[in-house]
Enzyme design. Sequence first.
Site, short mmCIF file in Angstrom:
data_model
loop_
_atom_site.label_atom_id
_atom_site.label_comp_id
_atom_site.label_asym_id
_atom_site.label_seq_id
_atom_site.Cartn_x
_atom_site.Cartn_y
_atom_site.Cartn_z
N VAL A 135 1.04 -1.31 -0.17
CA VAL A 135 -0.15 0.06 0.33
C VAL A 135 1.09 1.19 0.42
O VAL A 135 0.62 2.53 0.15
CB VAL A 135 -1.15 0.34 1.39
CG1 VAL A 135 -0.22 0.50 2.56
CG2 VAL A 135 -1.92 0.95 1.25
N GLU A 136 2.48 0.88 0.22
CA GLU A 136 2.94 2.19 -0.10
C GLU A 136 4.04 2.51 -1.15
O GLU A 136 3.37 2.62 -2.53
CB GLU A 136 3.73 2.01 1.46
CG GLU A 136 3.00 2.66 2.76
CD GLU A 136 4.00 3.00 3.85
OE1 GLU A 136 4.61 3.42 3.71
OE2 GLU A 136 3.63 1.52 4.64
N MET A 137 5.51 1.53 -0.63
CA MET A 137 6.29 1.82 -2.02
C MET A 137 5.68 0.79 -3.12
O MET A 137 6.48 0.25 -3.96
CB MET A 137 7.28 2.35 -1.89
CG MET A 137 7.47 3.62 -1.27
SD MET A 137 9.01 3.69 0.74
CE MET A 137 10.09 4.92 -1.15
#
Length: 344
Positions: A135-137
């Site tokens: 959900v981030e990088m």
Amino acid sequence: MRRLMSAAVMAAFALPAVPAMADELRETALGLFATVPARVEQVRGAPVTAERVELGRKLFFEPRLSRSHVISCNTCHNLGTGGADNVPTSIGHGWQKGPRNSPTVYNAAFNVAQFWDGRAVDLREQAKGPVQAGVEMNSTPERVVATLKSIPDYVAEFAGAFPGMADPVTFDNMALAIEAFETTLITPGARFDRFLAGDDAALDATERRGLQVFIDSGCAACHNGPNVGGQDYFPFGVVERPGAEVLPQGDKGRFAVTNTADDEYVFRAAPLRNVALTAPYFHSGQAWELEQAVAIMSTAQLGTEMTDEDVRAVTAFLHTLTGTPPVVTYPILPASTATTPRPE
């Protein structure tokens, strides 16, 4: 003459009163808090080297650590906006919304652990998490290493930052370099620190009263130490659990780390340094005003409803925790090559 004498006597007794009260408050505060130092010299007993800091500075701003080549550490921990991103929950890969509010990176070196639930024991471990989180990088250690090794300037900088290693470009060393840079992201010189150091004029009467209320009401039981928080874990809603908009039922906090029933809805006490710069507040990011956050905490954690005057005073005190951030120059990053993995 008697009237003049009386005024003089009254003045003689009245003038020392404020310093004496300030001294007493300062003595109490020094037992609970500490000033932010000018620099961090060591991490886990090892010196913080200039080479690692410089490499870490570039990696902190490096979007190619993400699969999309769009997101860097600075995206969610923006050094220009208090070390956070000033939205309820961060936006990550593919415009996904993360589950929690992004904590500030400033002074994070002084926290007992990282993330709201403390799942990373230090900044080195924390640096690895967002890179791999879908959900981030949304990247992988292998992809990160391939990216860094494809860029000759990075290969040379890793060799300088980690001398003597046969293969210095590793995922672990990436995290160590970012950690080294983040130890420089401290904010000394807050007015509260000047007060602790003996400057009576650093806080006005309202701010001193706010500090007194902060201590006497019990806020300092959780928010203490050099970072005015970040030192331990506590249930959110010790006395009265906030509504679901502030405390989402699906996020059980530290329980996800320990699988212990007692840790349901337990979170690390938020560090309050520079808190005036990092709205919105709480792990859910659902309080936009600092006064609102203070009022919610007074009922949820202390079981008392502070008066409006007390809320304003505590809020005024919290503004004195804003320190001086370091001057960080945005780096010019080395160019990709033909072998650099393409964005996805």
